[in-house]
Design a protein around this motif. Structure first.
Motif, PDB file in Angstrom:
ATOM      1  N   ILE A  52       0.834  -1.208   0.000  1.00  0.00           N
ATOM      2  CA  ILE A  52       0.000   0.000   0.000  1.00  0.00           C
ATOM      3  C   ILE A  52       0.869   1.258   0.000  1.00  0.00           C
ATOM      4  O   ILE A  52       0.564   2.227  -0.691  1.00  0.00           O
ATOM      5  CB  ILE A  52      -0.968  -0.015   1.206  1.00  0.00           C
ATOM      6  N   LEU A  55       1.888   2.563  -3.492  1.00  0.00           N
ATOM      7  CA  LEU A  55       0.875   2.977  -4.470  1.00  0.00           C
ATOM      8  C   LEU A  55       0.927   4.488  -4.675  1.00  0.00           C
ATOM      9  O   LEU A  55       1.377   5.226  -3.801  1.00  0.00           O
ATOM     10  CB  LEU A  55      -0.522   2.582  -3.983  1.00  0.00           C
ATOM     11  N   GLN A  59      -4.473   6.346  -4.580  1.00  0.00           N
ATOM     12  CA  GLN A  59      -4.697   4.911  -4.449  1.00  0.00           C
ATOM     13  C   GLN A  59      -4.216   4.407  -3.087  1.00  0.00           C
ATOM     14  O   GLN A  59      -4.849   3.545  -2.482  1.00  0.00           O
ATOM     15  CB  GLN A  59      -4.001   4.149  -5.569  1.00  0.00           C
ATOM     16  N   SER A  60      -3.115   4.948  -2.606  1.00  0.00           N
ATOM     17  CA  SER A  60      -2.593   4.556  -1.308  1.00  0.00           C
ATOM     18  C   SER A  60      -3.593   4.900  -0.202  1.00  0.00           C
ATOM     19  O   SER A  60      -3.895   4.077   0.667  1.00  0.00           O
ATOM     20  CB  SER A  60      -1.257   5.250  -1.059  1.00  0.00           C
ATOM     21  N   ARG A  62      -6.838   5.387  -0.506  1.00  0.00           N
ATOM     22  CA  ARG A  62      -8.046   4.564  -0.662  1.00  0.00           C
ATOM     23  C   ARG A  62      -7.783   3.116  -0.259  1.00  0.00           C
ATOM     24  O   ARG A  62      -8.621   2.479   0.374  1.00  0.00           O
ATOM     25  CB  ARG A  62      -8.504   4.647  -2.118  1.00  0.00           C
ATOM     26  N   ALA A  63      -6.620   2.588  -0.605  1.00  0.00           N
ATOM     27  CA  ALA A  63      -6.266   1.207  -0.234  1.00  0.00           C
ATOM     28  C   ALA A  63      -6.186   1.061   1.288  1.00  0.00           C
ATOM     29  O   ALA A  63      -6.587   0.033   1.837  1.00  0.00           O
ATOM     30  CB  ALA A  63      -4.949   0.807  -0.886  1.00  0.00           C
ATOM     31  N   ASP A  67      -8.379  -1.558   3.399  1.00  0.00           N
ATOM     32  CA  ASP A  67      -7.740  -2.481   4.335  1.00  0.00           C
ATOM     33  C   ASP A  67      -8.318  -2.306   5.746  1.00  0.00           C
ATOM     34  O   ASP A  67      -8.555  -3.288   6.449  1.00  0.00           O
ATOM     35  CB  ASP A  67      -6.224  -2.254   4.339  1.00  0.00           C
ATOM     36  N   SER A 101      -4.058  -2.700  -8.076  1.00  0.00           N
ATOM     37  CA  SER A 101      -3.942  -1.326  -8.525  1.00  0.00           C
ATOM     38  C   SER A 101      -3.721  -1.293 -10.030  1.00  0.00           C
ATOM     39  O   SER A 101      -2.868  -2.007 -10.559  1.00  0.00           O
ATOM     40  CB  SER A 101      -2.746  -0.680  -7.820  1.00  0.00           C
ATOM     41  N   LEU A 106      -8.579   1.156  -8.623  1.00  0.00           N
ATOM     42  CA  LEU A 106      -8.339  -0.044  -7.824  1.00  0.00           C
ATOM     43  C   LEU A 106      -9.470  -1.005  -8.166  1.00  0.00           C
ATOM     44  O   LEU A 106     -10.617  -0.586  -8.320  1.00  0.00           O
ATOM     45  CB  LEU A 106      -8.385   0.266  -6.326  1.00  0.00           C
TER      46      LEU A 106
END
Length: 161
Positions: A52, A55, A59-60, A62-63, A67, A101, A106
Protein backbone atom coordinates in the motif's frame (compact mmCIF):
# COMPACT_ATOMS: atom_id res chain seq x y z
CA UNK A 1 39.73 -62.77 -50.97
CA UNK A 2 39.18 -60.60 -47.96
CA UNK A 3 35.63 -60.18 -46.96
CA UNK A 4 34.39 -56.71 -47.01
CA UNK A 5 32.25 -55.46 -44.21
CA UNK A 6 28.84 -54.60 -45.47
CA UNK A 7 28.35 -50.91 -45.93
CA UNK A 8 25.92 -49.35 -43.55
CA UNK A 9 23.54 -47.02 -45.17
CA UNK A 10 24.01 -43.46 -44.08
CA UNK A 11 21.32 -42.41 -41.67
CA UNK A 12 19.83 -39.08 -42.28
CA UNK A 13 19.57 -37.15 -39.06
CA UNK A 14 16.94 -34.51 -39.22
CA UNK A 15 17.55 -31.52 -37.02
CA UNK A 16 14.67 -29.95 -35.22
CA UNK A 17 13.98 -26.47 -36.49
CA UNK A 18 15.82 -23.86 -34.47
CA UNK A 19 13.62 -22.22 -31.86
CA UNK A 20 13.39 -18.51 -31.79
CA UNK A 21 15.00 -17.05 -28.68
CA UNK A 22 12.53 -16.20 -25.91
CA UNK A 23 11.55 -12.58 -25.95
CA UNK A 24 10.81 -10.40 -23.01
CA UNK A 25 7.33 -8.87 -22.94
CA UNK A 26 7.11 -5.63 -24.86
CA UNK A 27 7.08 -2.45 -22.86
CA UNK A 28 6.19 1.03 -23.94
CA UNK A 29 9.20 3.23 -24.52
CA UNK A 30 10.42 4.72 -21.28
CA UNK A 31 7.98 2.76 -19.11
CA UNK A 32 8.83 0.85 -16.00
CA UNK A 33 7.05 -1.49 -13.63
CA UNK A 34 4.86 0.13 -10.97
CA UNK A 35 6.67 0.57 -7.65
CA UNK A 36 4.31 -1.78 -5.77
CA UNK A 37 5.50 -4.66 -8.00
CA UNK A 38 8.70 -4.58 -5.93
CA UNK A 39 6.88 -6.21 -2.99
CA UNK A 40 7.49 -9.95 -3.37
CA UNK A 41 4.88 -12.63 -2.86
CA UNK A 42 4.58 -12.68 0.92
CA UNK A 43 2.15 -13.11 3.79
CA UNK A 44 1.06 -10.89 6.66
CA UNK A 45 0.03 -7.34 7.44
CA UNK A 46 3.57 -5.93 7.05
CA UNK A 47 3.72 -7.08 3.42
CA UNK A 48 0.29 -5.58 2.70
CA UNK A 49 1.24 -2.26 4.30
CA UNK A 50 4.48 -2.17 2.28
CA UNK A 51 2.46 -2.77 -0.91
CA UNK A 52 0.00 0.00 0.00
CA UNK A 53 2.86 2.41 0.82
CA UNK A 54 4.16 2.09 -2.74
CA UNK A 55 0.87 2.98 -4.47
CA UNK A 56 0.30 6.41 -6.03
CA UNK A 57 -1.16 9.06 -3.67
CA UNK A 58 -4.91 8.69 -4.02
CA UNK A 59 -4.70 4.91 -4.45
CA UNK A 60 -2.59 4.56 -1.31
CA UNK A 61 -5.10 6.55 0.74
CA UNK A 62 -8.05 4.56 -0.66
CA UNK A 63 -6.27 1.21 -0.23
CA UNK A 64 -5.65 2.05 3.45
CA UNK A 65 -9.36 2.69 3.90
CA UNK A 66 -10.24 -0.60 2.18
CA UNK A 67 -7.74 -2.48 4.34
CA UNK A 68 -9.14 -0.81 7.48
CA UNK A 69 -12.71 -1.81 6.58
CA UNK A 70 -11.69 -5.43 6.00
CA UNK A 71 -9.66 -5.55 9.22
CA UNK A 72 -12.52 -3.98 11.25
CA UNK A 73 -14.97 -6.59 9.96
CA UNK A 74 -12.56 -9.46 10.46
CA UNK A 75 -9.75 -8.65 12.94
CA UNK A 76 -7.92 -11.96 12.38
CA UNK A 77 -8.10 -11.89 8.58
CA UNK A 78 -5.24 -13.63 6.77
CA UNK A 79 -3.48 -11.11 4.50
CA UNK A 80 -1.02 -11.69 1.68
CA UNK A 81 0.56 -10.08 -1.36
CA UNK A 82 0.14 -12.40 -4.35
CA UNK A 83 0.38 -11.70 -8.07
CA UNK A 84 1.10 -8.01 -7.34
CA UNK A 85 -2.14 -7.55 -5.39
CA UNK A 86 -3.52 -7.81 -1.86
CA UNK A 87 -5.46 -10.94 -0.86
CA UNK A 88 -7.69 -11.52 2.17
CA UNK A 89 -8.73 -14.92 3.43
CA UNK A 90 -9.81 -17.19 6.23
CA UNK A 91 -7.27 -19.87 7.20
CA UNK A 92 -8.67 -23.27 6.31
CA UNK A 93 -11.53 -21.76 4.24
CA UNK A 94 -9.69 -19.91 1.47
CA UNK A 95 -9.47 -16.43 -0.02
CA UNK A 96 -12.60 -14.29 -0.29
CA UNK A 97 -11.31 -10.93 -1.59
CA UNK A 98 -8.39 -9.54 -3.57
CA UNK A 99 -7.63 -6.10 -4.89
CA UNK A 100 -5.11 -4.67 -7.26
CA UNK A 101 -3.94 -1.33 -8.53
CA UNK A 102 -4.32 -0.21 -12.12
CA UNK A 103 -3.37 3.09 -13.70
CA UNK A 104 -6.76 4.73 -13.18
CA UNK A 105 -8.48 2.56 -10.56
CA UNK A 106 -8.34 -0.04 -7.82
CA UNK A 107 -10.19 -3.28 -8.59
CA UNK A 108 -11.69 -5.29 -5.74
CA UNK A 109 -12.63 -8.86 -6.65
CA UNK A 110 -14.98 -10.91 -4.48
CA UNK A 111 -14.35 -14.55 -5.35
CA UNK A 112 -17.94 -15.61 -4.60
CA UNK A 113 -19.41 -12.24 -5.49
CA UNK A 114 -22.64 -13.52 -7.02
CA UNK A 115 -23.63 -14.78 -3.54
CA UNK A 116 -23.40 -11.31 -2.00
CA UNK A 117 -26.41 -9.04 -1.44
CA UNK A 118 -26.45 -6.65 -3.18
CA UNK A 119 -24.24 -8.20 -5.85
CA UNK A 120 -21.10 -6.08 -6.55
CA UNK A 121 -21.62 -4.20 -9.82
CA UNK A 122 -18.72 -5.44 -11.96
CA UNK A 123 -19.30 -8.69 -13.84
CA UNK A 124 -16.23 -10.79 -14.58
CA UNK A 125 -15.73 -13.58 -17.11
CA UNK A 126 -14.91 -16.00 -14.30
CA UNK A 127 -18.11 -16.86 -12.44
CA UNK A 128 -19.04 -16.44 -9.61
CA UNK A 129 -16.55 -13.59 -9.17
CA UNK A 130 -17.77 -10.01 -9.11
CA UNK A 131 -15.76 -6.80 -8.96
CA UNK A 132 -15.90 -3.24 -7.78
CA UNK A 133 -13.75 -0.65 -9.58
CA UNK A 134 -12.82 2.35 -7.43
CA UNK A 135 -11.62 5.43 -9.31
CA UNK A 136 -10.17 8.60 -7.80
CA UNK A 137 -13.43 10.56 -8.11
CA UNK A 138 -15.60 7.69 -6.80
CA UNK A 139 -16.82 7.81 -3.23
CA UNK A 140 -16.01 4.67 -1.25
CA UNK A 141 -19.18 3.33 0.37
CA UNK A 142 -17.51 1.86 3.45
CA UNK A 143 -20.79 0.59 4.91
CA UNK A 144 -21.58 -1.40 1.75
CA UNK A 145 -17.99 -2.68 1.54
CA UNK A 146 -18.18 -3.77 5.19
CA UNK A 147 -21.41 -5.64 4.46
CA UNK A 148 -19.84 -7.43 1.50
CA UNK A 149 -16.76 -8.37 3.55
CA UNK A 150 -18.93 -9.70 6.38
CA UNK A 151 -20.92 -11.84 3.92
CA UNK A 152 -17.91 -12.93 1.83
CA UNK A 153 -15.75 -14.18 4.69
CA UNK A 154 -18.61 -16.46 5.82
CA UNK A 155 -18.73 -18.17 2.39
CA UNK A 156 -16.43 -20.95 1.24
CA UNK A 157 -13.29 -19.31 -0.08
CA UNK A 158 -11.09 -19.85 -3.11
CA UNK A 159 -7.81 -21.78 -2.81
CA UNK A 160 -5.93 -22.10 0.46
CA UNK A 161 -5.53 -19.07 2.68
Amino acid sequence: MASKAPKKSAQVVKKAPAKAPARAPKKAAGSKMPAHYAVPKSEGDAAVQAWIDLLPDWQSERARRIDAVVTRQMPHVHKAVKWHGVWYGVPGKGWFLAFNSFKAHLKLVFFDGTSLVPVPPGPLATQPQRALDVREADPLDEARLAGWVKQAHALPGWGKA
